[in-house]
Scaffold this motif. Sequence first.
Motif, PDB file in Angstrom:
ATOM      1  N   PRO A  42       0.815  -1.218   0.000  1.00  0.00           N
ATOM      2  CA  PRO A  42       0.000   0.000   0.000  1.00  0.00           C
ATOM      3  C   PRO A  42       0.851   1.271   0.000  1.00  0.00           C
ATOM      4  O   PRO A  42       1.799   1.390   0.763  1.00  0.00           O
ATOM      5  CB  PRO A  42      -0.799  -0.102   1.300  1.00  0.00           C
ATOM      6  CG  PRO A  42      -0.085  -1.090   2.137  1.00  0.00           C
ATOM      7  CD  PRO A  42       0.630  -2.012   1.218  1.00  0.00           C
ATOM      8  N   VAL A  43       0.509   2.195  -0.886  1.00  0.00           N
ATOM      9  CA  VAL A  43       1.199   3.494  -0.897  1.00  0.00           C
ATOM     10  C   VAL A  43       0.239   4.641  -0.628  1.00  0.00           C
ATOM     11  O   VAL A  43       0.658   5.719  -0.205  1.00  0.00           O
ATOM     12  CB  VAL A  43       1.963   3.768  -2.214  1.00  0.00           C
ATOM     13  CG1 VAL A  43       3.186   2.870  -2.320  1.00  0.00           C
ATOM     14  CG2 VAL A  43       1.088   3.611  -3.435  1.00  0.00           C
ATOM     15  N   LEU A  44      -1.047   4.404  -0.849  1.00  0.00           N
ATOM     16  CA  LEU A  44      -2.002   5.471  -0.591  1.00  0.00           C
ATOM     17  C   LEU A  44      -3.397   4.918  -0.413  1.00  0.00           C
ATOM     18  O   LEU A  44      -3.772   3.926  -1.028  1.00  0.00           O
ATOM     19  CB  LEU A  44      -2.025   6.496  -1.733  1.00  0.00           C
ATOM     20  CG  LEU A  44      -2.840   7.725  -1.299  1.00  0.00           C
ATOM     21  CD1 LEU A  44      -2.022   8.975  -1.371  1.00  0.00           C
ATOM     22  CD2 LEU A  44      -4.127   7.841  -2.051  1.00  0.00           C
ATOM     23  N   GLU A  45      -4.149   5.592   0.470  1.00  0.00           N
ATOM     24  CA  GLU A  45      -5.557   5.262   0.613  1.00  0.00           C
ATOM     25  C   GLU A  45      -6.330   6.570   0.670  1.00  0.00           C
ATOM     26  O   GLU A  45      -5.949   7.496   1.388  1.00  0.00           O
ATOM     27  CB  GLU A  45      -5.767   4.458   1.897  1.00  0.00           C
ATOM     28  CG  GLU A  45      -7.224   4.122   2.125  1.00  0.00           C
ATOM     29  CD  GLU A  45      -7.414   3.060   3.199  1.00  0.00           C
ATOM     30  OE1 GLU A  45      -6.576   2.145   3.286  1.00  0.00           O
ATOM     31  OE2 GLU A  45      -8.383   3.161   3.937  1.00  0.00           O
ATOM     32  N   ALA A  46      -7.395   6.655  -0.108  1.00  0.00           N
ATOM     33  CA  ALA A  46      -8.219   7.865  -0.118  1.00  0.00           C
ATOM     34  C   ALA A  46      -9.628   7.511   0.309  1.00  0.00           C
ATOM     35  O   ALA A  46     -10.207   6.533  -0.173  1.00  0.00           O
ATOM     36  CB  ALA A  46      -8.228   8.477  -1.515  1.00  0.00           C
ATOM     37  N   HIS A  47     -10.165   8.272   1.247  1.00  0.00           N
ATOM     38  CA  HIS A  47     -11.570   8.146   1.629  1.00  0.00           C
ATOM     39  C   HIS A  47     -12.282   9.340   1.020  1.00  0.00           C
ATOM     40  O   HIS A  47     -11.958  10.485   1.352  1.00  0.00           O
ATOM     41  CB  HIS A  47     -11.725   8.141   3.149  1.00  0.00           C
ATOM     42  CG  HIS A  47     -11.041   6.974   3.804  1.00  0.00           C
ATOM     43  ND1 HIS A  47     -10.991   6.789   5.148  1.00  0.00           N
ATOM     44  CD2 HIS A  47     -10.385   5.922   3.256  1.00  0.00           C
ATOM     45  CE1 HIS A  47     -10.344   5.673   5.418  1.00  0.00           C
ATOM     46  NE2 HIS A  47      -9.951   5.130   4.289  1.00  0.00           N
ATOM     47  N   LEU A  48     -13.202   9.082   0.125  1.00  0.00           N
ATOM     48  CA  LEU A  48     -13.846  10.168  -0.604  1.00  0.00           C
ATOM     49  C   LEU A  48     -15.303  10.319  -0.189  1.00  0.00           C
ATOM     50  O   LEU A  48     -15.835   9.510   0.560  1.00  0.00           O
ATOM     51  CB  LEU A  48     -13.728   9.931  -2.113  1.00  0.00           C
ATOM     52  CG  LEU A  48     -12.317   9.648  -2.637  1.00  0.00           C
ATOM     53  CD1 LEU A  48     -12.335   9.413  -4.132  1.00  0.00           C
ATOM     54  CD2 LEU A  48     -11.351  10.787  -2.299  1.00  0.00           C
ATOM     55  N   SER A  49     -15.944  11.365  -0.719  1.00  0.00           N
ATOM     56  CA  SER A  49     -17.340  11.629  -0.373  1.00  0.00           C
ATOM     57  C   SER A  49     -18.065  12.119  -1.614  1.00  0.00           C
ATOM     58  O   SER A  49     -17.479  12.283  -2.682  1.00  0.00           O
ATOM     59  CB  SER A  49     -17.402  12.705   0.711  1.00  0.00           C
ATOM     60  OG  SER A  49     -17.120  13.967   0.124  1.00  0.00           O
ATOM     61  N   ARG A  50     -19.335  12.445  -1.425  1.00  0.00           N
ATOM     62  CA  ARG A  50     -20.135  12.965  -2.542  1.00  0.00           C
ATOM     63  C   ARG A  50     -19.716  14.379  -2.928  1.00  0.00           C
ATOM     64  O   ARG A  50     -20.217  14.925  -3.897  1.00  0.00           O
ATOM     65  CB  ARG A  50     -21.609  12.938  -2.166  1.00  0.00           C
ATOM     66  CG  ARG A  50     -21.919  13.692  -0.854  1.00  0.00           C
ATOM     67  CD  ARG A  50     -23.362  13.494  -0.472  1.00  0.00           C
ATOM     68  NE  ARG A  50     -23.676  14.125   0.803  1.00  0.00           N
ATOM     69  CZ  ARG A  50     -24.813  14.748   1.060  1.00  0.00           C
ATOM     70  NH1 ARG A  50     -25.730  14.840   0.134  1.00  0.00           N
ATOM     71  NH2 ARG A  50     -25.026  15.277   2.237  1.00  0.00           N
ATOM     72  N   SER A  51     -18.819  14.993  -2.148  1.00  0.00           N
ATOM     73  CA  SER A  51     -18.324  16.335  -2.473  1.00  0.00           C
ATOM     74  C   SER A  51     -17.127  16.324  -3.420  1.00  0.00           C
ATOM     75  O   SER A  51     -16.573  17.369  -3.730  1.00  0.00           O
ATOM     76  CB  SER A  51     -17.912  17.079  -1.193  1.00  0.00           C
ATOM     77  OG  SER A  51     -19.040  17.381  -0.414  1.00  0.00           O
ATOM     78  N   VAL A  52     -16.705  15.127  -3.846  1.00  0.00           N
ATOM     79  CA  VAL A  52     -15.627  15.079  -4.840  1.00  0.00           C
ATOM     80  C   VAL A  52     -16.286  15.148  -6.221  1.00  0.00           C
ATOM     81  O   VAL A  52     -17.339  14.557  -6.446  1.00  0.00           O
ATOM     82  CB  VAL A  52     -14.785  13.794  -4.665  1.00  0.00           C
ATOM     83  CG1 VAL A  52     -13.776  13.635  -5.791  1.00  0.00           C
ATOM     84  CG2 VAL A  52     -14.080  13.812  -3.308  1.00  0.00           C
ATOM     85  N   SER A  53     -15.684  15.912  -7.132  1.00  0.00           N
ATOM     86  CA  SER A  53     -16.291  16.144  -8.445  1.00  0.00           C
ATOM     87  C   SER A  53     -16.522  14.856  -9.228  1.00  0.00           C
ATOM     88  O   SER A  53     -15.809  13.868  -9.046  1.00  0.00           O
ATOM     89  CB  SER A  53     -15.414  17.071  -9.280  1.00  0.00           C
ATOM     90  OG  SER A  53     -15.238  18.292  -8.617  1.00  0.00           O
ATOM     91  N   ARG A  54     -17.499  14.927 -10.128  1.00  0.00           N
ATOM     92  CA  ARG A  54     -17.796  13.823 -11.031  1.00  0.00           C
ATOM     93  C   ARG A  54     -16.521  13.426 -11.785  1.00  0.00           C
ATOM     94  O   ARG A  54     -15.692  14.271 -12.103  1.00  0.00           O
ATOM     95  CB  ARG A  54     -18.864  14.290 -12.037  1.00  0.00           C
ATOM     96  CG  ARG A  54     -19.168  13.274 -13.125  1.00  0.00           C
ATOM     97  CD  ARG A  54     -20.146  13.831 -14.120  1.00  0.00           C
ATOM     98  NE  ARG A  54     -21.399  14.203 -13.450  1.00  0.00           N
ATOM     99  CZ  ARG A  54     -22.458  14.693 -14.089  1.00  0.00           C
ATOM    100  NH1 ARG A  54     -22.412  14.889 -15.388  1.00  0.00           N
ATOM    101  NH2 ARG A  54     -23.552  14.994 -13.432  1.00  0.00           N
ATOM    102  N   ASN A  55     -16.388  12.136 -12.065  1.00  0.00           N
ATOM    103  CA  ASN A  55     -15.181  11.586 -12.690  1.00  0.00           C
ATOM    104  C   ASN A  55     -13.938  12.059 -11.936  1.00  0.00           C
ATOM    105  O   ASN A  55     -13.149  12.871 -12.439  1.00  0.00           O
ATOM    106  CB  ASN A  55     -15.093  11.974 -14.173  1.00  0.00           C
ATOM    107  CG  ASN A  55     -16.258  11.438 -14.972  1.00  0.00           C
ATOM    108  OD1 ASN A  55     -16.850  10.425 -14.598  1.00  0.00           O
ATOM    109  ND2 ASN A  55     -16.614  12.110 -16.041  1.00  0.00           N
TER     110      ASN A  55
END
Lengths: 90, 156
Positions: A42-55
Amino acid sequence: MAELKMLVFHPMESGLRKDAVTKELIPRHFIDILTIEQNGLPVLEAHLSRSVSRNPFLHFKIPNVKKGDKFKIDWHDNFGENGTIETEVP
Amino acid sequence: MAKMNKRIRRKILNFVGILLTSGMLPLKSFAIEWDKKAFNESLLDKSLRLIGAANVSPSEKIDIKVPQIAENGTIVPIEVTSKIQNTKSIYVFVEKNPSPLTAQFFFKSKTLPFVSSRIKMRESSRLLILVKTSSDEFFRTERFVKVTIGGCGEDA
């Protein structure tokens, strides 16, 4: 040093947008976790949400990258859908 | 030869991935710290409390690149670099969004504490960046971004 840039095709619905025809709210649908591995580590983990832009576009910087290294990206969304892509450093 | 190696090192990897969805496979992840509650919280202060960062002093060691005025709230470019030693993760909060916690990035191995991405902003708002170190210490910095056309309920 390698710059890792990715564009993941995903609607990233906020749950606040209305369908143009039915006028009903389109349900939330977004990538919540994305992970990156280099040669299986593992080098990176991202937790995203609905506030991240489309695509979603994401750009990271990873040192100690050499020719032939294998990168693997996995994503998962709130519908339980997921995808993966692998690539080798040319 | 040395020149070539340098070129390889500098090679930019571009993934333009058409990632196919493949049903309901179990989530393969090393997500041990997924703070779902903080992500679902609709108030900034509560979300900050949930991650244990209610009172954090500002730091000048966090660089943010964001536009002062974002014309289109559906695509606001953001770039964050932490110069804080042992940065473990970077949080992005948009105060006025329906769910302020927008993203959290965990830097594993030797990955640089840098991220560039694009986010949505419903309206003009404070943008907060928090950095958490491996000793669970927090640092923060903020910017105000003016949004001309909001980006949560609008068509992208």
